[in-house]
Design a protein around this motif. Structure first.
Motif, PDB file in Angstrom:
ATOM      1  N   LYS A   3       3.994  -5.829   0.670  1.00 27.60           N
ATOM      2  CA  LYS A   3       3.133  -6.266   1.838  1.00 27.60           C
ATOM      3  C   LYS A   3       1.976  -6.313   1.398  1.00 27.60           C
ATOM      4  CE  LYS A   3       2.769  -5.611   6.761  1.00 27.60           C
ATOM      5  NZ  LYS A   3       3.103  -4.818   7.918  1.00 27.60           N
ATOM      6  N   TYR A   4       1.177  -5.221   0.697  1.00 28.18           N
ATOM      7  CA  TYR A   4      -0.127  -5.153   0.248  1.00 28.18           C
ATOM      8  C   TYR A   4      -0.144  -4.893  -1.154  1.00 28.18           C
ATOM      9  CZ  TYR A   4      -0.881  -4.668   5.394  1.00 28.18           C
ATOM     10  OH  TYR A   4      -0.904  -4.801   6.946  1.00 28.18           O
ATOM     11  N   ASN A   5      -1.411  -5.304  -1.959  1.00 26.79           N
ATOM     12  CA  ASN A   5      -1.414  -4.980  -3.149  1.00 26.79           C
ATOM     13  C   ASN A   5      -2.004  -3.420  -3.344  1.00 26.79           C
ATOM     14  OD1 ASN A   5      -2.621  -4.556  -5.924  1.00 26.79           O
ATOM     15  ND2 ASN A   5      -3.482  -6.660  -5.648  1.00 26.79           N
ATOM     16  N   LYS A   6      -1.618  -2.729  -4.437  1.00 27.64           N
ATOM     17  CA  LYS A   6      -1.811  -1.318  -4.403  1.00 27.64           C
ATOM     18  C   LYS A   6      -3.225  -1.069  -4.621  1.00 27.64           C
ATOM     19  CE  LYS A   6      -1.410  -0.390  -9.078  1.00 27.64           C
ATOM     20  NZ  LYS A   6      -0.630   0.417 -10.161  1.00 27.64           N
ATOM     21  N   TYR A   7      -3.978  -1.965  -5.195  1.00 30.99           N
ATOM     22  CA  TYR A   7      -5.479  -1.849  -5.225  1.00 30.99           C
ATOM     23  C   TYR A   7      -6.304  -2.009  -4.068  1.00 30.99           C
ATOM     24  CZ  TYR A   7      -4.178  -1.785 -10.440  1.00 30.99           C
ATOM     25  OH  TYR A   7      -3.872  -1.365 -11.386  1.00 30.99           O
ATOM     26  N   SER A   8      -5.635  -2.794  -3.312  1.00 33.79           N
ATOM     27  CA  SER A   8      -6.380  -3.107  -1.907  1.00 33.79           C
ATOM     28  C   SER A   8      -6.098  -1.751  -1.091  1.00 33.79           C
ATOM     29  CB  SER A   8      -5.767  -4.430  -1.090  1.00 33.79           C
ATOM     30  OG  SER A   8      -4.595  -4.182  -0.880  1.00 33.79           O
ATOM     31  N   LEU A   9      -4.889  -1.038  -1.203  1.00 32.79           N
ATOM     32  CA  LEU A   9      -4.584  -0.041  -0.449  1.00 32.79           C
ATOM     33  C   LEU A   9      -5.460   1.168  -0.930  1.00 32.79           C
ATOM     34  CD1 LEU A   9      -0.862   0.102  -0.107  1.00 32.79           C
ATOM     35  CD2 LEU A   9      -2.530  -0.580   1.409  1.00 32.79           C
ATOM     36  N   LEU A  10      -5.648   1.251  -2.376  1.00 30.91           N
ATOM     37  CA  LEU A  10      -6.715   2.321  -2.951  1.00 30.91           C
ATOM     38  C   LEU A  10      -8.209   2.318  -2.229  1.00 30.91           C
ATOM     39  CD1 LEU A  10      -5.401   2.693  -6.875  1.00 30.91           C
ATOM     40  CD2 LEU A  10      -5.173   4.170  -4.704  1.00 30.91           C
ATOM     41  N   GLY A  11      -8.526   0.726  -2.477  1.00 31.97           N
ATOM     42  CA  GLY A  11      -9.898   0.583  -1.661  1.00 31.97           C
ATOM     43  C   GLY A  11     -10.018   0.814  -0.488  1.00 31.97           C
ATOM     44  N   LEU A  12      -9.016   0.691   0.465  1.00 35.41           N
ATOM     45  CA  LEU A  12      -9.170   0.840   1.669  1.00 35.41           C
ATOM     46  C   LEU A  12      -9.364   2.466   2.051  1.00 35.41           C
ATOM     47  CD1 LEU A  12      -8.913   0.317   4.864  1.00 35.41           C
ATOM     48  CD2 LEU A  12      -6.495   0.332   4.479  1.00 35.41           C
ATOM     49  N   LYS A  13      -8.546   3.309   1.384  1.00 32.46           N
ATOM     50  CA  LYS A  13      -8.598   4.676   1.304  1.00 32.46           C
ATOM     51  C   LYS A  13      -9.841   5.252   0.917  1.00 32.46           C
ATOM     52  CE  LYS A  13      -3.655   5.713   1.185  1.00 32.46           C
ATOM     53  NZ  LYS A  13      -2.422   6.479   0.395  1.00 32.46           N
ATOM     54  N   ALA A  14     -10.458   4.590  -0.177  1.00 30.50           N
ATOM     55  CA  ALA A  14     -11.892   4.888  -0.706  1.00 30.50           C
ATOM     56  C   ALA A  14     -12.957   4.608   0.395  1.00 30.50           C
ATOM     57  CB  ALA A  14     -12.190   4.080  -2.116  1.00 30.50           C
ATOM     58  N   LEU A  15     -12.628   3.570   1.096  1.00 31.03           N
ATOM     59  CA  LEU A  15     -13.652   3.120   2.073  1.00 31.03           C
ATOM     60  C   LEU A  15     -13.924   4.047   3.087  1.00 31.03           C
ATOM     61  CD1 LEU A  15     -13.600  -0.783   2.095  1.00 31.03           C
ATOM     62  CD2 LEU A  15     -15.542   0.679   1.378  1.00 31.03           C
ATOM     63  N   GLN A  16     -12.410   4.455   3.636  1.00 35.82           N
ATOM     64  CA  GLN A  16     -12.015   5.509   4.751  1.00 35.82           C
ATOM     65  C   GLN A  16     -12.780   6.882   4.284  1.00 35.82           C
ATOM     66  OE1 GLN A  16      -7.942   4.964   5.342  1.00 35.82           O
ATOM     67  NE2 GLN A  16      -8.234   3.835   7.001  1.00 35.82           N
ATOM     68  N   ARG A  17     -12.547   7.281   3.099  1.00 40.34           N
ATOM     69  CA  ARG A  17     -13.336   8.702   2.794  1.00 40.34           C
ATOM     70  C   ARG A  17     -14.878   8.420   2.719  1.00 40.34           C
ATOM     71  NH1 ARG A  17      -9.452   8.149  -1.448  1.00 40.34           N
ATOM     72  NH2 ARG A  17     -11.207   7.583  -2.694  1.00 40.34           N
ATOM     73  N   ALA A  18     -15.296   7.244   2.140  1.00 41.10           N
ATOM     74  CA  ALA A  18     -16.692   7.030   2.245  1.00 41.10           C
ATOM     75  C   ALA A  18     -17.288   7.181   3.643  1.00 41.10           C
ATOM     76  CB  ALA A  18     -17.263   6.027   1.508  1.00 41.10           C
ATOM     77  N   ALA A  19     -16.640   6.478   4.668  1.00 40.32           N
ATOM     78  CA  ALA A  19     -17.031   6.380   6.303  1.00 40.32           C
ATOM     79  C   ALA A  19     -17.085   7.638   6.732  1.00 40.32           C
ATOM     80  CB  ALA A  19     -16.300   5.262   6.776  1.00 40.32           C
ATOM     81  N   THR A  20     -15.926   8.426   6.359  1.00 43.92           N
ATOM     82  CA  THR A  20     -15.781   9.806   6.991  1.00 43.92           C
ATOM     83  C   THR A  20     -16.969  10.892   6.600  1.00 43.92           C
ATOM     84  OG1 THR A  20     -13.228   9.670   6.926  1.00 43.92           O
ATOM     85  CG2 THR A  20     -14.366  11.997   7.151  1.00 43.92           C
ATOM     86  N   LYS A  21     -17.308  10.574   5.272  1.00 45.33           N
ATOM     87  CA  LYS A  21     -18.281  11.472   4.635  1.00 45.33           C
ATOM     88  C   LYS A  21     -19.711  11.249   5.206  1.00 45.33           C
ATOM     89  CE  LYS A  21     -20.307  13.318   0.460  1.00 45.33           C
ATOM     90  NZ  LYS A  21     -20.573  14.679   1.059  1.00 45.33           N
ATOM     91  N   VAL A  22     -20.042   9.811   5.389  1.00 48.23           N
ATOM     92  CA  VAL A  22     -21.407   9.431   5.871  1.00 48.23           C
ATOM     93  C   VAL A  22     -21.299   9.811   7.413  1.00 48.23           C
ATOM     94  CG1 VAL A  22     -22.627   7.456   6.773  1.00 48.23           C
ATOM     95  CG2 VAL A  22     -21.692   7.406   4.680  1.00 48.23           C
TER      96      VAL A  22
END
Length: 63
Positions: A3-22
């Motif tokens: 359904k999703y590319n594994k790299y797009s899921l990794l990128g989404l998780k990284a963006l979520q971690r960054a947004a949480t930290k900010v």
């Protein structure tokens, strides 16, 4: 078929971690964060995030 590319899921998780930290840093230092609402930029104090980061039906990939 995937359904999703594994790299797009990794990128989404990284963006979520960054947004949480900010948001945590802004809350700690009493900064306002720009948010797009009502067709303009508004500045808000972030709230503490208490919801789950992923839905319960997603499988953990151990990454």
């Amino acid at each position: 078929m995937e359904k999703y590319n594994k790299y797009s899921l990794l990128g989404l998780k990284a963006l979520q971690r960054a947004a949480t930290k900010v948001a945590e840093d802004a809350k700690k230092n009493n900064y306002k964060v720009p948010v797009w609402q009502n067709n303009r930029i508004e500045y808000e104090m972030p709230e503490i995030i208490t919801k789950q980061s992923s839905t319960p039906d997603t499988k953990s990939q151990g990454i």
